[in-house]
Design a protein around this motif. Structure first.
Motif, PDB file in Angstrom:
ATOM      1  N   ALA A  34      -5.621   2.707  -3.878  1.00 33.49           N
ATOM      2  CA  ALA A  34      -4.680   1.787  -3.251  1.00 33.49           C
ATOM      3  C   ALA A  34      -3.661   2.566  -2.420  1.00 33.49           C
ATOM      4  O   ALA A  34      -3.374   2.219  -1.275  1.00 33.49           O
ATOM      5  CB  ALA A  34      -3.974   0.955  -4.316  1.00 33.49           C
ATOM      6  N   GLY A  35      -3.138   3.641  -3.011  1.00 30.52           N
ATOM      7  CA  GLY A  35      -2.150   4.446  -2.302  1.00 30.52           C
ATOM      8  C   GLY A  35      -2.715   5.007  -1.009  1.00 30.52           C
ATOM      9  O   GLY A  35      -2.047   5.002   0.032  1.00 30.52           O
ATOM     10  N   ILE A  36      -3.953   5.468  -1.065  1.00 31.23           N
ATOM     11  CA  ILE A  36      -4.546   6.100   0.111  1.00 31.23           C
ATOM     12  C   ILE A  36      -4.800   5.081   1.216  1.00 31.23           C
ATOM     13  O   ILE A  36      -4.490   5.320   2.379  1.00 31.23           O
ATOM     14  CB  ILE A  36      -5.844   6.819  -0.287  1.00 31.23           C
ATOM     15  CG1 ILE A  36      -5.470   8.081  -1.044  1.00 31.23           C
ATOM     16  CG2 ILE A  36      -6.681   7.144   0.931  1.00 31.23           C
ATOM     17  CD1 ILE A  36      -6.607   8.742  -1.723  1.00 31.23           C
ATOM     18  N   LEU A  63      -3.789   2.143   6.301  1.00 29.39           N
ATOM     19  CA  LEU A  63      -3.830   0.857   6.998  1.00 29.39           C
ATOM     20  C   LEU A  63      -2.454   0.260   7.241  1.00 29.39           C
ATOM     21  O   LEU A  63      -2.334  -0.779   7.874  1.00 29.39           O
ATOM     22  CB  LEU A  63      -4.687  -0.144   6.198  1.00 29.39           C
ATOM     23  CG  LEU A  63      -6.155   0.252   6.046  1.00 29.39           C
ATOM     24  CD1 LEU A  63      -6.870  -0.702   5.123  1.00 29.39           C
ATOM     25  CD2 LEU A  63      -6.834   0.275   7.410  1.00 29.39           C
ATOM     26  N   ASP A  64      -1.426   0.912   6.725  1.00 33.19           N
ATOM     27  CA  ASP A  64      -0.067   0.443   6.970  1.00 33.19           C
ATOM     28  C   ASP A  64       0.244   0.465   8.458  1.00 33.19           C
ATOM     29  O   ASP A  64      -0.465   1.082   9.243  1.00 33.19           O
ATOM     30  CB  ASP A  64       0.915   1.389   6.259  1.00 33.19           C
ATOM     31  CG  ASP A  64       1.689   0.626   5.218  1.00 33.19           C
ATOM     32  OD1 ASP A  64       1.329  -0.527   4.965  1.00 33.19           O
ATOM     33  OD2 ASP A  64       2.647   1.199   4.664  1.00 33.19           O
ATOM     34  N   PHE A  65       1.342  -0.191   8.786  1.00 29.49           N
ATOM     35  CA  PHE A  65       1.762  -0.221  10.188  1.00 29.49           C
ATOM     36  C   PHE A  65       1.823   1.185  10.784  1.00 29.49           C
ATOM     37  O   PHE A  65       1.323   1.429  11.869  1.00 29.49           O
ATOM     38  CB  PHE A  65       3.137  -0.885  10.289  1.00 29.49           C
ATOM     39  CG  PHE A  65       3.656  -0.979  11.688  1.00 29.49           C
ATOM     40  CD1 PHE A  65       3.284  -2.038  12.496  1.00 29.49           C
ATOM     41  CD2 PHE A  65       4.495   0.001  12.198  1.00 29.49           C
ATOM     42  CE1 PHE A  65       3.748  -2.126  13.788  1.00 29.49           C
ATOM     43  CE2 PHE A  65       4.958  -0.085  13.502  1.00 29.49           C
ATOM     44  CZ  PHE A  65       4.585  -1.154  14.297  1.00 29.49           C
ATOM     45  N   ALA A  66       2.411   2.112  10.020  1.00 24.86           N
ATOM     46  CA  ALA A  66       2.596   3.457  10.554  1.00 24.86           C
ATOM     47  C   ALA A  66       1.353   4.317  10.394  1.00 24.86           C
ATOM     48  O   ALA A  66       1.304   5.443  10.859  1.00 24.86           O
ATOM     49  CB  ALA A  66       3.783   4.131   9.869  1.00 24.86           C
ATOM     50  N   GLY A  67       0.357   3.779   9.696  1.00 24.09           N
ATOM     51  CA  GLY A  67      -0.847   4.564   9.444  1.00 24.09           C
ATOM     52  C   GLY A  67      -1.677   4.765  10.694  1.00 24.09           C
ATOM     53  O   GLY A  67      -1.431   4.125  11.719  1.00 24.09           O
ATOM     54  N   ILE A 120      -2.557  -5.026   3.675  1.00 27.44           N
ATOM     55  CA  ILE A 120      -3.290  -4.535   2.516  1.00 27.44           C
ATOM     56  C   ILE A 120      -2.520  -4.797   1.229  1.00 27.44           C
ATOM     57  O   ILE A 120      -3.098  -4.968   0.176  1.00 27.44           O
ATOM     58  CB  ILE A 120      -3.638  -3.045   2.675  1.00 27.44           C
ATOM     59  CG1 ILE A 120      -4.482  -2.595   1.492  1.00 27.44           C
ATOM     60  CG2 ILE A 120      -2.411  -2.191   2.830  1.00 27.44           C
ATOM     61  CD1 ILE A 120      -5.133  -1.292   1.616  1.00 27.44           C
ATOM     62  N   ARG A 121      -1.200  -4.874   1.356  1.00 25.46           N
ATOM     63  CA  ARG A 121      -0.409  -5.145   0.150  1.00 25.46           C
ATOM     64  C   ARG A 121      -0.396  -6.634  -0.143  1.00 25.46           C
ATOM     65  O   ARG A 121       0.589  -7.325   0.075  1.00 25.46           O
ATOM     66  CB  ARG A 121       1.010  -4.655   0.351  1.00 25.46           C
ATOM     67  CG  ARG A 121       1.101  -3.160   0.406  1.00 25.46           C
ATOM     68  CD  ARG A 121       2.541  -2.750   0.392  1.00 25.46           C
ATOM     69  NE  ARG A 121       2.674  -1.452  -0.244  1.00 25.46           N
ATOM     70  CZ  ARG A 121       3.798  -0.990  -0.752  1.00 25.46           C
ATOM     71  NH1 ARG A 121       4.880  -1.729  -0.732  1.00 25.46           N
ATOM     72  NH2 ARG A 121       3.844   0.191  -1.305  1.00 25.46           N
ATOM     73  N   SER A 122      -1.529  -7.107  -0.607  1.00 25.20           N
ATOM     74  CA  SER A 122      -1.650  -8.537  -0.839  1.00 25.20           C
ATOM     75  C   SER A 122      -2.707  -8.742  -1.912  1.00 25.20           C
ATOM     76  O   SER A 122      -3.358  -7.795  -2.343  1.00 25.20           O
ATOM     77  CB  SER A 122      -2.086  -9.232   0.446  1.00 25.20           C
ATOM     78  OG  SER A 122      -3.340  -8.713   0.848  1.00 25.20           O
ATOM     79  N   LEU A 123      -2.861  -9.992  -2.305  1.00 26.32           N
ATOM     80  CA  LEU A 123      -3.899 -10.300  -3.290  1.00 26.32           C
ATOM     81  C   LEU A 123      -5.269  -9.855  -2.776  1.00 26.32           C
ATOM     82  O   LEU A 123      -6.048  -9.234  -3.500  1.00 26.32           O
ATOM     83  CB  LEU A 123      -3.897 -11.808  -3.569  1.00 26.32           C
ATOM     84  CG  LEU A 123      -4.902 -12.287  -4.607  1.00 26.32           C
ATOM     85  CD1 LEU A 123      -4.596 -11.713  -5.970  1.00 26.32           C
ATOM     86  CD2 LEU A 123      -4.932 -13.811  -4.672  1.00 26.32           C
ATOM     87  N   GLY A 124      -5.525 -10.166  -1.494  1.00 28.26           N
ATOM     88  CA  GLY A 124      -6.817  -9.779  -0.919  1.00 28.26           C
ATOM     89  C   GLY A 124      -7.013  -8.276  -0.965  1.00 28.26           C
ATOM     90  O   GLY A 124      -8.080  -7.790  -1.325  1.00 28.26           O
ATOM     91  N   ALA A 156      -1.118  -0.830 -12.462  1.00 24.41           N
ATOM     92  CA  ALA A 156      -0.573  -0.025 -11.377  1.00 24.41           C
ATOM     93  C   ALA A 156      -0.886  -0.607 -10.005  1.00 24.41           C
ATOM     94  O   ALA A 156      -0.007  -0.666  -9.137  1.00 24.41           O
ATOM     95  CB  ALA A 156      -1.123   1.397 -11.470  1.00 24.41           C
ATOM     96  N   THR A 157      -2.117  -1.050  -9.792  1.00 20.71           N
ATOM     97  CA  THR A 157      -2.493  -1.521  -8.461  1.00 20.71           C
ATOM     98  C   THR A 157      -1.758  -2.801  -8.097  1.00 20.71           C
ATOM     99  O   THR A 157      -1.185  -2.914  -7.021  1.00 20.71           O
ATOM    100  CB  THR A 157      -4.012  -1.768  -8.397  1.00 20.71           C
ATOM    101  OG1 THR A 157      -4.672  -0.686  -9.010  1.00 20.71           O
ATOM    102  CG2 THR A 157      -4.465  -1.906  -6.968  1.00 20.71           C
ATOM    103  N   VAL A 158      -1.763  -3.762  -9.015  1.00 24.12           N
ATOM    104  CA  VAL A 158      -1.098  -5.029  -8.693  1.00 24.12           C
ATOM    105  C   VAL A 158       0.394  -4.813  -8.523  1.00 24.12           C
ATOM    106  O   VAL A 158       1.034  -5.455  -7.690  1.00 24.12           O
ATOM    107  CB  VAL A 158      -1.365  -6.114  -9.755  1.00 24.12           C
ATOM    108  CG1 VAL A 158      -2.807  -6.552  -9.704  1.00 24.12           C
ATOM    109  CG2 VAL A 158      -0.995  -5.668 -11.136  1.00 24.12           C
ATOM    110  N   ASN A 159       0.948  -3.900  -9.289  1.00 28.52           N
ATOM    111  CA  ASN A 159       2.360  -3.627  -9.167  1.00 28.52           C
ATOM    112  C   ASN A 159       2.672  -3.024  -7.799  1.00 28.52           C
ATOM    113  O   ASN A 159       3.609  -3.427  -7.111  1.00 28.52           O
ATOM    114  CB  ASN A 159       2.792  -2.673 -10.282  1.00 28.52           C
ATOM    115  CG  ASN A 159       4.274  -2.739 -10.534  1.00 28.52           C
ATOM    116  OD1 ASN A 159       4.885  -3.785 -10.363  1.00 28.52           O
ATOM    117  ND2 ASN A 159       4.844  -1.622 -10.921  1.00 28.52           N
ATOM    118  N   PHE A 160       1.844  -2.089  -7.405  1.00 29.47           N
ATOM    119  CA  PHE A 160       2.021  -1.417  -6.124  1.00 29.47           C
ATOM    120  C   PHE A 160       1.876  -2.415  -4.975  1.00 29.47           C
ATOM    121  O   PHE A 160       2.568  -2.341  -3.980  1.00 29.47           O
ATOM    122  CB  PHE A 160       0.987  -0.299  -6.018  1.00 29.47           C
ATOM    123  CG  PHE A 160       1.084   0.517  -4.763  1.00 29.47           C
ATOM    124  CD1 PHE A 160       2.247   1.189  -4.453  1.00 29.47           C
ATOM    125  CD2 PHE A 160       0.001   0.640  -3.915  1.00 29.47           C
ATOM    126  CE1 PHE A 160       2.337   1.949  -3.303  1.00 29.47           C
ATOM    127  CE2 PHE A 160       0.080   1.393  -2.767  1.00 29.47           C
ATOM    128  CZ  PHE A 160       1.252   2.049  -2.463  1.00 29.47           C
TER     129      PHE A 160
END
Lengths: 339, 542, 346
Positions: free
Chosen positions: B103-105, B110-114, B137-141, B213-217
């Motif tokens: 998830a972190g990677i 895929l983040d805006f700044a990625g 990417i930081r979403s349920l999907g 961890a993933t859902v929290n992140f």
């Protein structure tokens, strides 16, 4: 089977030996809600001066629950909190004890310590509103209340509403405006959110830089930290820092605090550390390294922080604000702020 | 065969079984206590959202894993696609990746700044996030995709084995009766593999339910977070235990599904002789397409994130290779090693007890000691703290009553709590591995050794132990790896000044500084690869 | 038109030749048996006919339709073949009825039902249509498999060692039953086995395979009475080899004396051969002055197998009378159609 039992007991005893209780050396044990790397330089100074070793357990969550469970067996001497509600919770749950210390009383003004001496603030931190330099500019007239205004529709970013910093802000709103109005306000803010609450305060500034939103909530010292971070300086440069409610009750201010646990096994050393934390050396590090506002009068804020100017802080006593915490949590659930 | 066992064996088997199930009982007991208005308040407000998110997450991960694993398993079992030999085990690799690291990677990427969005912006002249739409990417999907991409191998492995075990003649029959390979797949292979698929899906569902961890992140509010928030935010252990009990109900349902499916599998799996000529004919372009599909799964869940980690680790090597890092590694290895050995010993004890003490209920200790596996780490940690805290206080009170000085937090404040937590969670794995190798010993061997004058204990030493040593090795290995990866329980239970590699990495991930945790992440993953290599070896030899 | 024509079929697997240059023809409504020991390629040939294996070269025609030739391979689902596997390959998750209609599920429901009923009647399983395969005995399962194949109305039926999982007690009865069913249905069939008893009982035509090639094709009695090679002779029931020298068209000389042939053997005079004599063609008489000594006796019921030692060689004889070990006997060979093989080069 005999052999395996012997093996098992050898293993067990070695585990016990390696973790055996806090030996008789001079030390003090700290449960910290603050990131350990923030306080390590200060603790190192303390050990250097006094020879007392400092053990730190850092956790974002769960330390109070742990302390509660451990009761009188707890090894913890001090709890470092990052906001007032945790400090008050410690008092309410009867997990801490008063400290009578002239040094503490001398260093910390009365408004920044518990009247019953059960918690002491070490620094204060402001809950600012950051605004996009490019799209909004400085907002000197802004009130927290305005964040529910339709003009910010789809333009606000924040971390989880349940984060202690936000809970404390909402508590202060309840203390100022009452429960019903605050609920309305929360609904308004939620409707204005550009995205679901997520990340930390820095992420919101980053989001402003990237154009996801125009305003965000964030503590003051994060801006200082970001300006000194190679990667994040660009984010910080995209925002203005604002001190809301200057025309009325003032900006919401929170504290980071320290308390002595009820059953502190190393009480003397612990008080020594508390005094050290409230004294010039430590206060200066807080101010310079961490861009917080030191509580001790006479210790200067950092140059950067002073460049943001003087401001009026909310006059409602911190204890009053902390009392509203359960109500704030309830309202957050009711409006499903994070969902 | 009936053997008279010493009383100490009988009692210790039962005692261990009961001890290991105690945390679960503690949670349920705590959950049944009145929690005041708080639980009602939660039910009235946010609980259904938490439940809905959890259900959606589990369903989403299930469907996506199915779409990933089933075609892959079928291609691997039936077709001769290019690179089959490598793919066969490469498809298992994602299992070694903790979801939160992946998830972190991907967030980084895929983040805006990625790099992805930056390149898109440069190419298309966009300026800010308002100029275009890009999936967040930081979403349920996002959570569904990430979790599915590391958990699908569970289903892949089980389904592939099931496809391979299906008699080739069934598929050939269907074809000769005029069905195309695809029709034969839908009507024969898939229904026959249903029990295995159900087992795989319920495993995946349980892992998903346990993820913290993933859902929290990703800020997805599921029940694990509800437990955490209720406990931490409201400070109510009762309400948290109530939610935990709710989760346990889900777990019990999933377990029942799993058991039920396994039973059915026995009726269905009538394996009649393996054949080598099982390969289905495919056109070259179809083969390449199938290979592309499988490789993309490997790239998504392993190759890409792993090479990113290597890249980060190389860049930040000097920052990462610290005494801290070495200390945390040693911590992790030590604790995982202790847990693995203990779990294996327990598994031998209860496993042989079940075999030798043929009586109704002799399998209960083994079942009891396996219950904790399904309990999500966050919930389990609470379950450990309740009895351990009580034990500590009683012990100290007792000693002080007699005028002595109490030993302090002997149980809840030391590594013992962590070890106990891991044991409760992972003994099931050891029990499974050891039990299956015990079951492979034909009962006639017991009879032979007894008639040749060996006492049960001597027989165990001279016959059983040597024969199950391989199973024990597997058990130790699997538990070792799981203990290395376990995060939520470690976050809550670890003692002072103690970090495991997992908590260490998670700290960096949650602060979006994964680059600096890359080295530790690589260690976790590399160790996690060992059992996969061994597993794939044994499959190939089969 | 022939039901099946196989010409010059080559087949290889992993670079190894499994079948080389096989040719055989099967007429309509005929049952062909491929007989051979395991590994001789008989199952491979069956699978090649079914289209489950690719050919290296050669041609296969089913009912006048070419299904395999150079560069062409008709997929199995288009060949209209019914195949009975050694394990019957019944779909375990479907009832008998669902299994039977599996191949004809594109027909209208009504027709599916009538056809299924027909074939289930044919195999005597009508009352089991709602059962699952695991609730049936081995023989019943096999008949379901046959019903399923017949319902599909195949052009050709292939049976892969169909009786190997059946109890020997009922095997011969079942073979007769199934042979009748196939004949009644009027289907040509190819059937693979390693057991000569099954082959004799089931087949109209026999092909003996050895190491990937067909050694001899013919009716069962043809092959039994006139084996082309020692392999065929041995495979269809053992016997005794002894040297023989031709005297004339009808007589040869052997260590057991002169042997008389019932038909002319067309071998040139005075040449040496190996004669192959089946056990039942030797008769024994108790004679204290005889040349042979009984070394072992195996009681078979209607007859006994008697091993007789005579001048360094042990003879296997099958006779109706009873003998005991160590008894001294005389051996004689009954007149029959002689089987003579060229001398084996040492």
């Amino acid at each position: 089977m005999k052999k395996s039992f012997i093996l098992a007991s050898v293993v067990l005893s070695s585990v016990l030996a390696s973790t055996s209780s806090w030996a008789a050396t001079e030390e003090v044990n700290v449960y910290s809600y603050r990131q350990s790397f923030l306080i390590e330089p200060i603790m190192a100074k303390f050990t250097e001066e006094t020879g007392v070793k400092v053990n730190i357990v850092f956790a974002k969550d769960g330390l109070i629950e742990r302390l509660e469970r451990e009761g009188k067996l707890s090894p913890a001497d001090l709890v470092l909190t990052t906001d007032i509600s945790r400090s008050v919770e410690l008092v309410e749950k009867d997990l801490v004890q008063p400290v009578q210390s002239e040094a503490l009383e001398g260093n910390i003004p009365a408004q920044y310590r518990d009247p019953a001496d059960q918690w002491f603030a070490l620094t204060t931190r402001v809950r600012n509103v950051y605004s996009s330099k490019e799209r909004l500019g400085k907002q000197p007239e802004l009130n927290y209340e305005d964040l529910a205004d339709a003009k910010f529709k789809g333009k606000i970013c924040t971390r989880s509403g349940k984060h202690p910093y936000n809970v404390a802000l909402i508590s202060s709103m309840i203390a100022a405006n009452g429960e019903a109005k605050t609920k309305q306000w929360l609904e308004g803010v939620k409707a204005n959110l550009a995205r679901k609450p997520q990340g930390n305060d820095r992420d919101q500034v980053k989001a402003i830089k990237e154009g996801f939103c125009d305003v965000s909530l964030g503590n003051n010292y994060y801006l200082g930290k970001m300006l000194n971070d190679e990667k994040q300086v660009a984010w910080a440069n995209a925002v203005e820092i604002n001190f809301p409610n200057q025309a009325n009750r003032g900006t919401h201010v929170n504290i980071s605090g320290v308390s002595l646990t009820k059953f502190a096994p190393n009480k003397d050393n612990a008080v020594k550390l508390m005094e050290f934390l409230s004294d010039d050396t430590a206060q200066k590090i807080y101010a310079e390294v961490n861009f917080e506002y030191p509580v001790k009068p006479g210790v200067a804020v950092s140059e950067l922080v002073s460049s943001w100017g003087e401001f009026k802080s909310d006059s409602i006593p911190l204890a009053e604000i902390a009392k509203q915490r359960p109500v704030a949590l309830k309202l957050l659930d009711e409006v499903k702020f994070d969902l | 065969m009936y053997s008279r066992l010493s009383l100490s064996w009988i009692t210790s088997s039962w005692a261990i079984g009961l001890l290991l199930v105690f945390p679960v009982i503690a949670i349920i007991y705590q959950g049944l206590q009145p929690a005041g208005d708080l639980f009602q308040h939660l039910m009235d407000t946010v609980m259904w959202d938490y439940i809905r998110n959890t259900v959606l997450l589990i369903l989403g991960v299930g469907v996506l894993s199915f779409a990933m694993a089933i075609p892959a398993a079928w291609f691997m079992a039936m077709c001769d696609i290019p690179g089959r030999k490598y793919l066969q085990w490469a498809l298992m690799l994602p299992l070694a990746m903790p979801a939160y690291i992946v998830a972190g990677i991907y967030t980084e990427l895929l983040d805006f700044a990625g790099p992805v969005q930056s390149v898109l912006r440069d190419l298309l002249g966009w300026q800010t996030a308002r100029d275009y739409w890009f999936p967040n990417i930081r979403s349920l999907g996002g959570a569904i995709v990430i979790i599915a991409s590391v958990l699908f191998p569970y289903l892949y492995l089980l389904a592939r084995t099931s496809f391979l075990e299906q008699s080739v003649t069934l598929m050939q029959s269907a074809q000769l009766l005029g069905k195309t390979p695809l029709q034969a797949f839908w009507r024969i292979s898939l229904p026959l593999a249903r029990p295995a698929i159900a087992v795989g899906l319920s495993l995946i569902a349980m892992e998903t339910l346990a993820d913290f961890a993933t859902v929290n992140f990703f800020a997805v509010n599921t029940l694990t977070r509800a437990v955490f928030d209720t406990w931490q935010g409201y400070g109510s252990l009762h309400a948290a235990a109530k939610i935990s009990t709710l989760m346990l109900v889900v777990v019990v349902l999933l377990l029942a599904l799993e058991r039920f499916s396994r039973r059915k599998q026995k009726v269905f799996q009538k394996n009649m002789g393996q054949e080598s000529a099982r390969l289905l004919q495919m056109k070259p372009w179809q083969q390449w397409l199938a290979a592309l599909f499988c490789w993309s799964l490997v790239v998504l869940g392993f190759l890409f994130p792993f090479s990113m980690l290597i890249y980060f680790a190389a860049q930040y090597f000097t920052d990462s290779w610290t005494t801290e890092f070495i200390e945390f590694s040693l911590n992790t290895f030590f604790i995982a090693g202790v847990v693995a050995v203990l779990a294996c010993l327990i598994a031998i004890l209860v496993g042989l007890f079940r075999r030798l003490h043929v009586q109704r209920g002799s399998d209960i200790p083994a079942r009891l000691s396996s219950m904790g596996y399904a309990v999500p780490g966050t919930v389990l940690a609470i379950g450990i703290l309740i009895p351990f805290g009580w034990l500590d206080h009683s012990l100290n009170d007792l000693i002080e009553h007699f005028g002595g000085k109490g030993p302090g937090l002997l149980f809840s404040g030391t590594m013992l709590a962590l070890i106990a937590g891991y044991l409760v969670r992972f003994t099931a794995i050891a029990v499974g591995a050891v039990e299956s190798s015990i079951n492979k010993i034909p009962p006639s061997l017991d009879m032979v050794s007894r008639t040749l004058g060996h006492s049960p204990v001597k027989m165990v030493r001279k016959v059983h132990i040597p024969l199950i040593s391989k199973g024990c090795f597997t058990a130790i290995l699997l538990v070792f790896i799981e203990s290395m990866k376990e995060l939520p329980a470690a976050l809550i239970l670890r003692p002072f000044n103690f970090e495991t590699l997992a908590t260490y990495v998670y700290q960096f991930v949650s602060d979006e500084m994964i680059e600096q945790g890359a080295l530790a992440a690589i260690v976790i993953i590399l160790v996690g690869l060992v059992p996969l290599i061994i597993l794939s070896r044994s499959i190939e030899q089969h | 038109m022939s039901a099946l024509v196989i010409s010059n079929v080559h087949c290889s697997y992993n670079g190894l030749d499994i079948l080389s240059d096989m040719s055989v023809t099967l007429e309509d409504n005929e049952i062909l048996c491929l007989l051979g020991s395991s590994g001789c390629g008989k199952t491979t040939l069956l699978k090649a006919i079914a289209g489950l294996l690719p050919l290296k070269s050669g041609e296969i025609t089913i009912n006048g339709k070419v299904v395999n030739k150079t560069g062409f391979h008709l997929p199995p689902e288009q060949r209209k073949i019914g195949m009975i596997f050694q394990d019957y390959a019944l779909f375990p998750h479907m009832t008998v009825m669902d299994n039977v209609v599996f191949g004809i599920d594109e027909l209208p429901k009504k027709e599916q039902q009538t056809r299924a009923q027909q074939v289930l009647d044919l195999v005597n399983l009508s009352e089991f249509s709602e059962r699952y395969p695991h609730q049936l005995s081995g023989g019943q399962q096999q008949r379901v498999a046959i019903a399923r194949a017949l319902a599909y109305q195949p052009d050709l039926m292939l049976l892969d060692e169909p009786f190997s999982n059946i109890d020997s007690q009922v095997r011969l009865k079942l073979i007769a039953e199934i042979r009748q069913i196939l004949k009644k249905a009027g289907v040509s069939a190819v059937f693979v086995t390693h057991s000569k008893e099954e082959a004799f009982a089931f087949a109209d035509k026999l092909a003996v395979l050895d190491q990937g090639s067909i050694v001899q094709v013919g009716t069962p009695d043809e092959l039994y009475l006139r084996p082309a090679t020692r392999f065929v002779a041995d495979f269809l029931g053992g016997g005794n080899y002894l040297p023989a020298t031709v005297i004339d068209e009808h007589h040869v000389n052997t260590p057991l004396g002169r042997v008389c042939s019932t038909v002319a053997h067309h071998k040139s005079d005075a040449t040496s051969y190996d004669i192959f004599i089946r056990p039942q063609q030797i008769s024994l008489t108790a004679n204290d002055a005889g040349a042979g000594v009984v070394s072992d006796v195996q009681f078979l019921g209607a007859s006994s197998k008697v091993y007789v030692k005579l001048a360094q060689q042990e003879f296997e004889c099958q006779v109706a009378q009873h003998f005991t070990t160590q008894q001294v006997v005389d051996l004689a060979v009954e007149p029959h159609e002689l089987i003579l093989f060229d001398k084996q080069s040492a």
